[in-house]
Write a protein that holds these residues in place. Structure first.
Motif, mmCIF file in Angstrom:
data_model
loop_
_atom_site.group_PDB
_atom_site.id
_atom_site.type_symbol
_atom_site.label_atom_id
_atom_site.label_comp_id
_atom_site.label_asym_id
_atom_site.label_seq_id
_atom_site.Cartn_x
_atom_site.Cartn_y
_atom_site.Cartn_z
ATOM 1 N N GLN A 9 0.843 -1.194 0.000
ATOM 2 C CA GLN A 9 0.000 0.000 0.000
ATOM 3 C C GLN A 9 0.874 1.238 0.000
ATOM 4 N N CYS A 10 0.526 2.165 -0.872
ATOM 5 C CA CYS A 10 1.292 3.397 -0.989
ATOM 6 C C CYS A 10 1.085 4.260 0.254
ATOM 7 N N SER A 11 2.193 4.746 0.816
ATOM 8 C CA SER A 11 2.069 5.566 2.030
ATOM 9 C C SER A 11 1.629 6.991 1.703
ATOM 10 N N ASP A 12 1.681 7.357 0.443
ATOM 11 C CA ASP A 12 1.262 8.704 0.062
ATOM 12 C C ASP A 12 -0.213 8.777 -0.293
ATOM 13 N N CYS A 13 -0.648 7.941 -1.260
ATOM 14 C CA CYS A 13 -2.026 8.062 -1.742
ATOM 15 C C CYS A 13 -2.891 6.900 -1.285
ATOM 16 N N GLY A 14 -2.301 5.890 -0.633
ATOM 17 C CA GLY A 14 -3.084 4.784 -0.106
ATOM 18 C C GLY A 14 -3.479 3.739 -1.134
ATOM 19 N N ARG A 38 6.058 3.743 -1.698
ATOM 20 C CA ARG A 38 5.144 4.513 -2.543
ATOM 21 C C ARG A 38 4.887 3.807 -3.862
ATOM 22 N N CYS A 39 3.689 4.041 -4.386
ATOM 23 C CA CYS A 39 3.337 3.470 -5.677
ATOM 24 C C CYS A 39 4.183 4.153 -6.760
ATOM 25 N N PRO A 40 4.317 3.523 -7.931
ATOM 26 C CA PRO A 40 5.188 4.090 -8.966
ATOM 27 C C PRO A 40 4.842 5.536 -9.328
ATOM 28 N N SER A 41 3.550 5.875 -9.354
ATOM 29 C CA SER A 41 3.247 7.248 -9.768
ATOM 30 C C SER A 41 3.636 8.263 -8.698
ATOM 31 N N CYS A 42 3.486 7.901 -7.412
ATOM 32 C CA CYS A 42 3.927 8.822 -6.365
ATOM 33 C C CYS A 42 5.442 8.925 -6.333
ATOM 34 N N ARG A 43 6.119 7.807 -6.616
ATOM 35 C CA ARG A 43 7.576 7.836 -6.657
ATOM 36 C C ARG A 43 8.034 8.794 -7.748
HETATM 37 ZN ZN LIG Z 1 0.740 6.553 -4.364
#
Ligand SMILES: [Zn+2]
Ligand SMILES: [Zn+2]
Length: 99
Positions: A9-14, A38-43
């Motif tokens: 689970q992405c820590s930024d957008c969940g 983080r998910c690839p897009s948040c990274r």
């Molecule tokens: Zn994310």
């Protein structure tokens, strides 16, 4: 050592994203022991932020120096080495204009 796709689970957008076998192998080859947070897009978003113009400017290291013209304490964006005079921004502007 075998890898399996993992759901994280992405820590930024969940959002849930897959930490796939290839990425796990890549992480291990780099010696990383942590899973991505983080998910690839948040990274991607973080990366472009970090290298963005504004953050580059604000993170720039400043060095204390004494102006060779007026003797005022100032800060310069490079390390003064003593082989070149350092000027405060006011004097620098004056000297540059007078040239
Ligand atoms: Zn994310
Ligand atoms: Zn000065």
């Amino acid at each position: 050592m075998s890898f399996q796709d993992k759901s994280l689970q992405c820590s930024d957008c969940g959002a849930t994203f897959t930490f796939n076998v290839e990425e796990q192998e890549f992480f291990q080859s780099k010696g990383y022991t942590n899973e991505p947070k983080r998910c690839p897009s948040c990274r991607q978003a973080r990366k472009s932020q970090r290298y963005g113009d504004s953050s580059y400017r604000s993170n720039r290291q400043m060095f204390p120096a004494v102006c060779a013209e007026c003797g005022k304490d100032t800060e310069v964006p490079f390390e003064p080495r003593g082989d070149k005079p350092v000027y405060c921004s006011d004097c620098y502007r004056k000297i540059r204009l007078s040239r």
